[in-house]
Design a protein around this motif. Structure first.
Motif, PDB file in Angstrom:
ATOM      1  N   ARG A  86      -0.420  40.531 -24.263  1.00 40.52           N
ATOM      2  CA  ARG A  86      -1.600  39.988 -24.964  1.00 40.52           C
ATOM      3  C   ARG A  86      -2.675  39.580 -23.961  1.00 40.52           C
ATOM      4  O   ARG A  86      -3.856  39.849 -24.155  1.00 40.52           O
ATOM      5  N   LEU A 112       1.171  45.840 -29.206  1.00 43.98           N
ATOM      6  CA  LEU A 112       0.360  44.702 -29.639  1.00 43.98           C
ATOM      7  C   LEU A 112      -0.042  44.866 -31.089  1.00 43.98           C
ATOM      8  O   LEU A 112      -0.168  45.993 -31.587  1.00 43.98           O
ATOM      9  N   CYS A 120       3.421  40.654 -32.156  1.00 39.32           N
ATOM     10  CA  CYS A 120       3.545  41.810 -31.286  1.00 39.32           C
ATOM     11  C   CYS A 120       5.029  42.055 -31.033  1.00 39.32           C
ATOM     12  O   CYS A 120       5.859  41.150 -31.135  1.00 39.32           O
TER      13      CYS A 120
END
Ligand code: API
Length: 296
Positions: A86, A112, A120
């Protein structure tokens, strides 16, 4: 100026130490200083990267190293790597939805979600139920398969133990009522069990039904954590191997719930949210604490 970015996954918190933001080199001293919850920023571990070298490229392959709060390195993990993926996307290092993270424990794929805060998914690949054991004389005896066996972790305390190695070692103990208090009592005994050549992470597991697990965690190098990604996967793999659960389960931990799925080709996938806490710029007077004092 040294800036760190802090995230958590259901309370399992990590600092991203990016060389481009002035982060120190990966190491025990810097990690301990940063993770200290009173004198540092506070976290369960530090993610150092993306690191330069083979494998670092903009096509979605990045190198990272993961350290526990006590300064020990762990080959790889699940929540930290989901957080790192992320970080890479929200800091413009990649526009890919699927990344490969290269760790000392091998390459791991992360997918993601559509938005920063969406769940995710990490593919931890295959696992084994083996753990390295120590013989009477103290030497490493070999690699034993441990599935649902009684293990006396201290005189008078026996746990129903299943080992899971999914990049890092875990020992899953099946109990009637997994509580944080019980994890605080049994966790250190499991992590410190002298018969294991490599300290495992400890998970207490109670099977609520075929699709729901309750798990409490005691991590090596950290202690209590309200959630663990590879720990949730370990619990799901252990419960499945013991014939207690379906391939897809919800794993309920104090920090919240994640989904774990065992695929037909025997890979384990974990899906769950990550949260951004913020950026921390270290003070000039703190920065020297990141470096080991050089002996005179
Ligand atoms: N919280 C991590 C596990 C850390 C394991 C680490 N404590 C070690 O193996 O040394 C996770 O989400 O997978």
């Amino acid at each position: 100026m040294t800036t760190l970015v802090k995230y958590h996954a259901l309370g399992n918190d990590y600092l991203v130490a990016d060389p481009e933001l002035g982060a120190p080199a990966p190491g025990a001293t810097a990690t301990r200083a940063l993770c200290d919850r009173r004198t540092g920023v506070g976290a369960d571990g530090v993610l150092y990267g993306p690191l330069p070298g083979p494998g670092a490229d903009p096509q979605g392959m990045f190198q990272v190293r993961v350290f526990n709060a006590d300064g020990t390195e762990c080959a790889r993990n699940a929540n930290g790597l989901r957080i790192f993926a992320r970080y890479l996307r929200e800091h413009g290092r990649t526009h890919q939805d699927e990344l490969t993270l290269r760790t000392p424990g091998g390459d791991v794929r992360v997918r993601l979600g559509g938005s920063a805060t969406a769940a995710c998914t990490i593919d931890l690949g295959s696992w084994t139920h083996r753990i390295a054991t120590v013989a009477d004389g103290g030497q490493v005896a070999g690699d034993a398969e441990l599935v649902g066996v009684p293990l006396e972790i201290e005189p008078g305390t026996t746990v129903h133990a299943t080992a899971v190695h999914n990049g890092v070692p875990h020992l899953v103990a099946l109990v009637d009522d997994a509580t944080t208090e019980l994890a605080a009592r049994l966790g250190p005994l499991i992590v410190g069990y002298a018969r294991f050549a490599e300290r495992p992470n400890a998970e207490l597991l109670t099977v609520e039904d075929r699709r729901t697990l309750r798990v409490r965690i005691w991590e090596r190098g950290v202690g209590h954590t309200p959630a663990s990604g590879s720990g949730a996967c370990a619990a799901a793999c252990a419960a499945h191997r013991l014939g207690l659960t379906d391939p897809a389960v919800n794993v309920v931990m104090p920090g919240g719930t994640v989904g774990v799925e065992i695929t037909e080709d025997e890979r384990v996938l974990l899906s769950g949210p990550t949260s951004l806490v913020g950026r921390v710029t270290l003070a000039d007077e703190f920065v020297p604490l990141l470096r080991a004092r050089t002996p005179r």
